[in-house]
Design an enzyme around this catalytic site. Structure first.
Site, PDB file in Angstrom:
ATOM      1  N   GLY A 224      11.877   0.101   4.254  1.00  0.00           N
ATOM      2  CA  GLY A 224      13.000  -0.256   3.386  1.00  0.00           C
ATOM      3  C   GLY A 224      13.873  -1.343   3.973  1.00  0.00           C
TER       4      GLY A 224
ATOM      5  CE  LYS B 109       1.074  -2.441   5.545  1.00  0.00           C
ATOM      6  NZ  LYS B 109       1.201  -1.509   4.417  1.00  0.00           N
TER       7      LYS B 109
ATOM      8  CB  SER C  98      -0.894  -0.004   1.243  1.00  0.00           C
ATOM      9  OG  SER C  98      -1.683   1.152   1.281  1.00  0.00           O
TER      10      SER C  98
ATOM     11  CG  ASN D 101      -2.870   1.341   7.247  1.00  0.00           C
ATOM     12  OD1 ASN D 101      -2.215   0.875   8.174  1.00  0.00           O
ATOM     13  ND2 ASN D 101      -2.491   2.430   6.591  1.00  0.00           N
TER      14      ASN D 101
ATOM     15  CB  SER E  69      -0.600   4.581   9.724  1.00  0.00           C
ATOM     16  OG  SER E  69      -1.030   4.320   8.418  1.00  0.00           O
TER      17      SER E  69
ATOM     18  N   GLY F  45       7.263  -2.692  -1.032  1.00  0.00           N
ATOM     19  CA  GLY F  45       6.940  -1.275  -0.989  1.00  0.00           C
ATOM     20  C   GLY F  45       8.096  -0.397  -1.434  1.00  0.00           C
ATOM     21  CB  THR F  46      10.883   1.015   0.554  1.00  0.00           C
ATOM     22  OG1 THR F  46      10.022   1.468   1.612  1.00  0.00           O
ATOM     23  CG2 THR F  46      12.010   2.004   0.381  1.00  0.00           C
TER      24      THR F  46
ATOM     25  N   GLY G 161       8.227  -5.716   4.521  1.00  0.00           N
ATOM     26  CA  GLY G 161       9.224  -4.910   5.202  1.00  0.00           C
ATOM     27  C   GLY G 161      10.588  -5.117   4.601  1.00  0.00           C
ATOM     28  N   GLY G 162      11.011  -4.214   3.738  1.00  0.00           N
ATOM     29  CA  GLY G 162      12.381  -4.219   3.252  1.00  0.00           C
ATOM     30  C   GLY G 162      12.700  -5.231   2.175  1.00  0.00           C
TER      31      GLY G 162
HETATM   32  C1  LIG Z   1       5.892   6.485   0.718  1.00  0.00           C
HETATM   33  C2  LIG Z   1       5.167   5.406   1.456  1.00  0.00           C
HETATM   34  C3  LIG Z   1       3.782   5.489   1.620  1.00  0.00           C
HETATM   35  C4  LIG Z   1       3.095   4.507   2.286  1.00  0.00           C
HETATM   36  N1  LIG Z   1       1.738   4.595   2.414  1.00  0.00           N
HETATM   37  C5  LIG Z   1       1.051   3.590   3.012  1.00  0.00           C
HETATM   38  C6  LIG Z   1      -0.352   3.604   3.087  1.00  0.00           C
HETATM   39  O1  LIG Z   1      -1.035   4.504   2.590  1.00  0.00           O
HETATM   40  N2  LIG Z   1      -0.993   2.576   3.731  1.00  0.00           N
HETATM   41  C7  LIG Z   1      -0.294   1.534   4.269  1.00  0.00           C
HETATM   42  O2  LIG Z   1      -0.904   0.615   4.827  1.00  0.00           O
HETATM   43  N3  LIG Z   1       1.046   1.478   4.204  1.00  0.00           N
HETATM   44  C8  LIG Z   1       1.732   2.480   3.592  1.00  0.00           C
HETATM   45  N4  LIG Z   1       3.101   2.402   3.507  1.00  0.00           N
HETATM   46  C9  LIG Z   1       3.804   1.256   4.105  1.00  0.00           C
HETATM   47  C10 LIG Z   1       4.132   0.193   3.072  1.00  0.00           C
HETATM   48  O3  LIG Z   1       2.953  -0.341   2.514  1.00  0.00           O
HETATM   49  C11 LIG Z   1       4.930  -0.959   3.692  1.00  0.00           C
HETATM   50  O4  LIG Z   1       4.107  -1.664   4.593  1.00  0.00           O
HETATM   51  C12 LIG Z   1       6.148  -0.485   4.456  1.00  0.00           C
HETATM   52  O5  LIG Z   1       6.779   0.569   3.780  1.00  0.00           O
HETATM   53  C13 LIG Z   1       7.162  -1.600   4.714  1.00  0.00           C
HETATM   54  O6  LIG Z   1       7.511  -2.286   3.542  1.00  0.00           O
HETATM   55  P1  LIG Z   1       8.761  -1.843   2.608  1.00  0.00           P
HETATM   56  O7  LIG Z   1       9.961  -1.809   3.475  1.00  0.00           O
HETATM   57  O8  LIG Z   1       8.801  -2.862   1.529  1.00  0.00           O
HETATM   58  O9  LIG Z   1       8.423  -0.482   2.102  1.00  0.00           O
HETATM   59  C14 LIG Z   1       3.801   3.403   2.833  1.00  0.00           C
HETATM   60  C15 LIG Z   1       5.177   3.315   2.665  1.00  0.00           C
HETATM   61  C16 LIG Z   1       5.866   4.295   1.989  1.00  0.00           C
HETATM   62  C17 LIG Z   1       7.362   4.171   1.815  1.00  0.00           C
END
Ligand SMILES: Cc1cc2nc3c(=O)[nH]c(=O)nc-3n(C[C@H](O)[C@H](O)[C@H](O)COP(=O)(O)O)c2cc1C
Ligand SMILES: Cc1cc2nc3c(=O)[nH]c(=O)nc-3n(C[C@H](O)[C@H](O)[C@H](O)COP(=O)(O)OP(=O)(O)OC[C@H]3O[C@@H](n4cnc5c(N)ncnc54)[C@H](O)[C@@H]3O)c2cc1C
Ligand SMILES: Cc1cc2nc3c(=O)[nH]c(=O)nc-3n(C[C@H](O)[C@H](O)[C@H](O)COP(=O)(O)OP(=O)(O)OC[C@H]3O[C@@H](n4cnc5c(N)ncnc54)[C@H](O)[C@@H]3O)c2cc1C
Ligand SMILES: Cc1cc2nc3c(=O)[nH]c(=O)nc-3n(C[C@H](O)[C@H](O)[C@H](O)COP(=O)(O)O)c2cc1C
Ligand code: FES
Ligand code: FES
Lengths: 290, 281, 281, 290
Positions: free
Chosen positions: B207, B164, B18, B124, B127, B256-257, B234-235
């Site tokens: 990340g 989540k 997301s 969600n 957050s 995500g990141t 996560g990452g």
């Molecule tokens: C710029 C950004 C915006 C995000 N917006 C949301 C969001 O609107 N809703 C949500 O549940 N998670 C949001 N996330 C969290 C990501 O979905 C993810 O759970 C989190 O970043 C960890 O995974 P990653 O390390 O692969 O990014 C956001 C993350 C980033 C970096």
């Protein structure tokens, strides 16, 4: 009616490719890079930029945000086809890394990105205002405008001679070139804001294109408004993804519908109509984190 | 050959997380959305949210700290333009939601339950606080479960609910257990973690930096709840990362990141894991 | 010109974090130990601990995951050789301790209280669980406070007690408050966070990866406890990092993982921050 | 009584310096690097190693653990004074990065690190066993031994010719050189374990020095024991800090006092008496994470 035709982006989808640095040259305070990025140059229109990853392809990178660079020129190089020319000012760690690369280095490049400059429907007089490295996208724009029969007036600015993109090549395309430097080392001494009103009056431009720091863009937008000209401002914001995914680059605007909203600098911009940007808010926000 | 996530069927175990896939239009340049296991939308709220001030996102070593503030157009415009566009692209659409009251959650669920093309709803619940200011405080597992129950009640039978939860080791098992009891079909373990920007402003950290923390949480939830459908997040940036989460007991993963750094990541992972028997079933 | 940490006086705000400075002999090649604010020893237990199996430490993006298992020679050999050597080098020695029972904590305190050259005692209340297996479980702030009280009771008046609490946002304020009430002179906010190695084994995550998480915890503790003496720890690698913690309200900082990557880090930071008025007082 | 004098490290404190890559050369499967690292070569004794940071000095690095490399040789280079020679086998990301650097690159280097080989008190016969890149520290050792009047016998092993460090230079210092490769492409076909007993018998060595994979070291230690020779084994473990700070590199040994304990490979080793290492435990531990 707007004298410019808003570009459609539908058929020009960006690519994410592994590029190769062909050549690198120091010019004043900048490094000019020549890059092979298969497929990207072909899709380029003036005002597009590329996003570059910091770190060699495939290596883990500690710096996750992309770095954006204006496409300065597209030039064919024998044996490689069209290549991209970028102008890099080494400031922070990312741009320093990029500027330090040797020819042959490989790079992850995404592009062309962003909405380019909208071109006039008729062959009108245009003023192009560029400051520092951000003058880069105006040179290919000047050529494109001249091809369409527009009269091109150029206002190029920089802190000093080293931070001035050479207007030499552009003289072919331009009717008049004004140069202004903060220290007066070349051309007029001062800022864009000091001279834009005057230059605009003389050029009788119907459309003003501008790229540079926010304050400069603001000054240009105000001057355009005063002269009844349309302005197209290339708004730089720190970009994280540069591809429209993260919403990290909001620019406050007023939509066609008169409703205030925030658009993404990278995907809805970077080129935005100067009269649509809510400059006060943008300048406040960019200056102060909160 | 497909993944079953508590009733949600996926062609492969790779989902876009997301808030990191834009509206779906942008990503389409780099991947056919139907190649992905699923596309989770940014979190949608009933009313539009303008998001927070800039800078919203900064780099930190191998991570990003961000406070985007759940910017989104609100439910109506989402249903009118974003959702149809995703459906048209063949994406398996999971809509992420958050609300300021239980009533809002219920309404979001009711209306999404009727919207054509929604494959699942992701609630969600995680957050980083102060980033999603205004949204219902669900840090207590008990409150999170209430939200899940309220959403579950309104969703049509057969429309799976993903919950989540925050990858916070102290509470993650309790959170997962209570939301599953409250009706969640699967639990997504992972979100940005409460952090600070260098100037001290509250933000979320995501990340590769947080990967070992998220992986640990997945391990704990799997150990405590052997039958739960778990999505790890996560990452995750490459195939080896994804496999470490699957090996730890995740049925699917979200990216995500990494997509912000390289928009082709999800496509590459989906391809690498699609025809992969060992991770399936 | 000096730092007061609840009674512990330091020449500058830079301390070597527990477990990352070896015995002090090794670091002496790269820095005069008396140039440092303080040297915190690895965590010492009453009896020797052999530590965990290998691999004990692995790289992760901008961090390390580790499960060293509090390897140490035990109190007697420590007092006989490590401590005198540190004192001889002019180090401001803070001895980190952990025990398996309240009685062990008391005994450690009693004997360290009599040992010449001990400037303070740091109670390690925050080892990632399962890494320091066998050590008293003090994850509940209430238990942590009991330990602090037991140690405080035995320490001579004037020998400050630092309590090292986990940088876990949900509990850090409560932990800090209770340990300060129980007699801690200062609270060290920061330790490795509970994580997993890629193969799923429990481990702690440290290094620049966790910096934004630790910084957020320091911010929260400072906001909640304006008068507390706080030591920030987690991912500090350069002067800008240290300053962000000081700006967030830390009185001093500890440097751990960065020393493993570059043994001159502590010396450089100490020099950069020694004659720095703005951070003092 | 031990025939070797345990080296004291008191006066030879290591340095942490920014070094410069002077030259880089591909030799078989390896890259030979020539490094300027001010002050380090002067302190070198055979069996020492250096630790290198992955990533340019000053750059954030995502890879925090150091990478250890045997000091292969110390050679004066005109205008630079003494330089270090390292032999790098590009395997993982760290060594690949190092092997890809161009001359002029700057590197953070710590060294010399570790307890070196103990030298015999008397001019006895010695056998030096080295496998793969790990043969690197044996060449300077051979010279040092010859200077002391010791008869030097060399057993050099590798998977194939490409993974064999050239024994050419060493022939000057050596009385006998045996070469063994797993594929038989040069010398005998087989492993060190297959031939060490025989070679040891022929050499009549009082001291055996060995560097290579753990299994090889173990075989050498066992053979030495059988022949009543002393062994000095250079034990490699994954090192995180390489400076003795982190306790990430435990080697199970039996101390002089007969008590089993764990010492640090980097600071208490890497060279350890073969009869003191608890090989079964070490091999089990290194093979299996748990
Ligand atoms: C710029 C950004 C915006 C995000 N917006 C949301 C969001 O609107 N809703 C949500 O549940 N998670 C949001 N996330 C969290 C990501 O979905 C993810 O759970 C989190 O970043 C960890 O995974 P990653 O390390 O692969 O990014 C956001 C993350 C980033 C970096
Ligand atoms: C559309 C666009 C086009 C650009 N074109 C060029 C170009 O042609 N040539 C060129 O040299 N640079 C260009 N830039 C700027 C460039 O992308 C980098 O921001 C700049 O090189 C600094 O990055 P760094 O990694 O060196 O420093 P960093 O340390 O990463 O950045 C230094 C600081 O500047 C901030 N920052 C980053 N980007 C911006 C930004 N765009 N505006 C304001 N602050 C920012 C960061 O948040 C950081 O705090 C462009 C930016 C944009 C948005
Ligand atoms: C004292 C000592 C001297 C060394 N000398 C040399 C030398 O002269 N030439 C040379 O090419 N290499 C040498 N090495 C090995 C070198 O330090 C690196 O481990 C190797 O280059 C792999 O690192 P990498 O970054 O390429 O791969 P990485 O991906 O970092 O490592 C690959 C994997 O190997 C593991 N690993 C790392 N180091 C070791 C190790 N020492 N033993 C077992 N597993 C390990 C890691 O945990 C990782 O899982 C030496 C190691 C030691 C301890
Ligand atoms: C290898 C290693 C060993 C550690 N051992 C201890 C220890 O014995 N006691 C303790 O309180 N903290 C220990 N720590 C935690 C550090 O002191 C520090 O709190 C933590 O690593 C976060 O700071 P950093 O990111 O600067 O390393 C250890 C950390 C590492 C990396
Ligand atoms: S930088 Fe990510 S949306 Fe613009
Ligand atoms: S690698 Fe850190 S003590 Fe040996």
């Amino acid at each position: 009616m707007s004298p410019v035709a808003e570009p459609t982006t539908a058929t020009r989808t960006p690519l994410h490719v592994t590029g190769e640095l062909l050549a690198t040259k120091k010019v004043g305070a900048y490094r000019h890079l020549t890059l092979v990025a298969p497929g990207v140059p072909e899709r380029f229109r003036p005002g597009n930029f590329v996003a570059v990853s910091i770190g060699a392809p495939g290596s883990d990178t500690t710096r996750l945000a992309r770095r954006a660079f204006w496409i300065h020129q597209v030039k064919p190089v024998g044996g490689y086809g069209p290549t991209l020319q970028l102008v890099v000012e080494p400031t922070g760690p990312g741009s320093q890394w990029l500027a330090s690369l040797a020819p042959g280095a490989r790079l992850e490049v995404t592009g062309p990105l962003g909405r380019p400059f909208a071109l006039p429907k008729e062959p009108v007089s245009c003023l192009l205002v560029g400051e520092g490295y951000a003058a880069a996208p105006l040179f290919p724009l000047a050529e494109r405008l001249r091809e369409r029969g527009c009269a091109v007036n150029l206002l190029v600015a920089g802190a000093d001679e080293a931070h001035l993109l050479s207007a030499l090549e552009a003289r072919r395309s331009a009717r008049a070139v004004t140069v202004v430097t903060r220290d007066g080392s070349v051309g007029l001494r001062g800022e864009v804001a000091d001279v834009v009103d005057d230059v605009l009056g003389r050029s009788q431009a119907a459309v003003v294109y501008a790229a540079g720091p926010l304050a400069t863009l603001h000054a240009v937008a105000v001057a355009a408004e005063a002269h009844g000209a349309w302005s197209q401002t290339a708004v730089e914001q720190p970009l994280t993804c540069a591809t429209g995914l993260c919403q990290g680059c909001p620019v406050p605007v007023v939509g066609e519908d008169g409703v205030a909203r925030r658009v993404r600098a990278c995907a809805d911009g970077p080129v935005l109509r100067g009269d649509r940007v809510r400059w006060a808010e943008l300048l406040g926000e960019a200056g102060e984190p909160r | 050959m497909s993944i079953d996530l508590g009733g949600l069927t996926l062609a492969n175990p790779v989902m876009v997380a997301s808030g990191c896939g834009g509206t779906g239009r942008e990503l389409a340049a780099y991947v056919d959305l139907h190649e992905l296991g699923a596309f989770v939308t940014r979190t949608i709220t009933l009313n539009p949210r303008a998001g927070g001030p800039v800078p919203r996102i900064l780099e930190t070593p191998s991570g990003l700290v961000h406070a985007v503030g759940l910017q989104n157009p609100g439910l109506e415009p989402f249903l009118a333009s974003e959702l149809p566009q995703l459906v048209q692209q063949g994406a398996r659409v999971v809509v992420s939601i958050a609300g300021t009251t239980l009533g809002e959650y219920a309404e979001l669920a009711r209306r999404l339950g009727r919207a054509p093309g929604v494959a699942a709803v992701e609630v969600n619940l995680s957050s980083p606080d102060a980033v999603a200011s205004g949204v219902l405080d669900v840090r207590e597992p008990f409150h999170a479960a209430n939200v899940v129950a309220a959403v579950h009640r309104e969703l049509p039978r057969g429309l799976p609910l993903l919950a989540k939860v925050r990858p916070d080791l102290i509470r993650v098992v309790e959170s997962a257990r209570t939301v599953l009891e409250a009706g969640a079909a699967a639990v997504v373990v992972g979100n940005a973690l409460p952090a600070a920007m260098p100037d001290g402003r509250p933000a979320g950290l995501s990340g590769p930096a947080i990967r070992p923390l998220a992986l640990r949480c997945v391990t704990e939830v799997r150990d405590a709840l052997p039958d739960a459908a778990i999505v790890g997040c996560g990452g995750i940036a490459d195939e080896a990362d994804a496999r470490s989460f699957l090996a730890a007991g995740a049925t699917a993963v979200q990216v995500g990141t990494a997509l912000l750094h390289d928009p082709t990541t999800a496509a590459r992972l989906a391809r690498a894991l699609t025809t992969d028997r060992e991770v399936i079933g």
